[in-house]
Write a protein that holds these residues in place. Structure first.
Motif, PDB file in Angstrom:
ATOM      1  N   PRO A  11     -45.781  16.291 -11.942  1.00 47.83           N
ATOM      2  CA  PRO A  11     -46.983  16.360 -11.122  1.00 47.83           C
ATOM      3  C   PRO A  11     -46.693  16.415  -9.628  1.00 47.83           C
ATOM      4  N   TYR A  12     -47.542  17.146  -8.926  1.00 46.83           N
ATOM      5  CA  TYR A  12     -47.609  17.141  -7.464  1.00 46.83           C
ATOM      6  C   TYR A  12     -49.053  17.510  -7.124  1.00 46.83           C
ATOM      7  N   VAL A  93     -62.959  22.423   0.489  1.00 44.41           N
ATOM      8  CA  VAL A  93     -61.617  21.875   0.294  1.00 44.41           C
ATOM      9  C   VAL A  93     -61.619  21.156  -1.051  1.00 44.41           C
ATOM     10  N   ARG A  94     -60.675  21.511  -1.896  1.00 44.07           N
ATOM     11  CA  ARG A  94     -60.555  20.837  -3.191  1.00 44.07           C
ATOM     12  C   ARG A  94     -59.156  20.242  -3.304  1.00 44.07           C
ATOM     13  N   VAL A  95     -59.106  18.932  -3.455  1.00 40.79           N
ATOM     14  CA  VAL A  95     -57.836  18.217  -3.591  1.00 40.79           C
ATOM     15  C   VAL A  95     -57.571  18.007  -5.080  1.00 40.79           C
ATOM     16  N   CYS A  96     -56.424  18.501  -5.530  1.00 40.40           N
ATOM     17  CA  CYS A  96     -56.148  18.601  -6.965  1.00 40.40           C
ATOM     18  C   CYS A  96     -54.779  18.025  -7.314  1.00 40.40           C
ATOM     19  N   LYS A  97     -54.682  17.472  -8.496  1.00 44.08           N
ATOM     20  CA  LYS A  97     -53.388  17.069  -9.046  1.00 44.08           C
ATOM     21  C   LYS A  97     -52.904  18.171  -9.985  1.00 44.08           C
TER      22      LYS A  97
ATOM     23  N   PHE B  91     -45.570  35.762 -11.703  1.00 47.30           N
ATOM     24  CA  PHE B  91     -46.770  34.941 -11.542  1.00 47.30           C
ATOM     25  C   PHE B  91     -46.489  33.484 -11.857  1.00 47.30           C
ATOM     26  N   ARG B  92     -47.314  32.606 -11.307  1.00 47.06           N
ATOM     27  CA  ARG B  92     -47.290  31.184 -11.636  1.00 47.06           C
ATOM     28  C   ARG B  92     -48.709  30.783 -12.013  1.00 47.06           C
ATOM     29  N   VAL B  93     -48.830  29.997 -13.048  1.00 47.20           N
ATOM     30  CA  VAL B  93     -50.098  29.379 -13.433  1.00 47.20           C
ATOM     31  C   VAL B  93     -49.966  27.890 -13.197  1.00 47.20           C
ATOM     32  N   ARG B  94     -50.907  27.329 -12.451  1.00 45.19           N
ATOM     33  CA  ARG B  94     -50.903  25.885 -12.211  1.00 45.19           C
ATOM     34  C   ARG B  94     -52.229  25.296 -12.687  1.00 45.19           C
ATOM     35  N   VAL B  95     -52.133  24.403 -13.641  1.00 46.65           N
ATOM     36  CA  VAL B  95     -53.328  23.747 -14.181  1.00 46.65           C
ATOM     37  C   VAL B  95     -53.495  22.418 -13.460  1.00 46.65           C
TER      38      VAL B  95
END
Lengths: 104, 104
Positions: A11-12, A93-97, B91-95
């Motif tokens: 995670p980041y 602005v969306r802060v996401c993990k 490509f990169r997919v980030r969930v």
């Protein structure tokens, strides 16, 4: 030159900044360049991606929520934030993990 | 027409799709349009944003990880995924889990 970000295993964190511009530059180009240069020097900064057509999408990647918060409170960045309505007709602005990542 | 997505209060999920294209269209435009139209009909779909310059960034928003997984496994979507190397140099997919949102 904007290239796909090379980020560590999750995670980041990601900050998705979606915007529509006001007409004219109004110093936007210079500001954006300076803000990005400064962001790259912040502790916990992991990468940056950006593209604009009808809307602009910029994604910055960070090691922790604390790193995002510290960047949000950076003095120069706050000066830029205070001028948001000069440059943006609207933004989110969306802060996401980031929980999972794959690709090639 | 791509507009900023109107999403509900967090938490919800985002899939950040970052890509660089191969040369030529190779049926990409038609596919992208069909895939997006189909995505909009999926349970749990909340919105979509996209822009491309040096790189392409598309973000889709979803109510749950289950909705994302179901969309990933959609038969037509899988056909498109199988042709990824025709269209994308990389490509990169980030969930991601969207934890906080603000803006105007």
């Amino acid at each position: 030159m904007i290239e796909p970000a090379q980020t560590p295993p999750p995670p980041y964190y990601a900050v998705i900044f979606t915007s529509t511009r006001t007409p004219g530059d109004n110093g936007y180009g210079d500001m954006a360049e300076q803000v990005l240069e400064l962001a790259r020097q912040q502790p916990g900064f992991l990468g940056f991606e950006s593209a604009r057509q009808e809307i602009g999408i910029s994604v910055s990647y960070w090691a922790s929520l604390e790193a995002i918060q510290a960047w949000k409170e950076n003095a120069f960045h706050r000066q830029a934030q205070a001028r948001a309505r000069d440059w943006y007709a609207g933004f989110r602005v969306r802060v996401c993990k980031v929980e999972r990542e794959y690709g090639f």
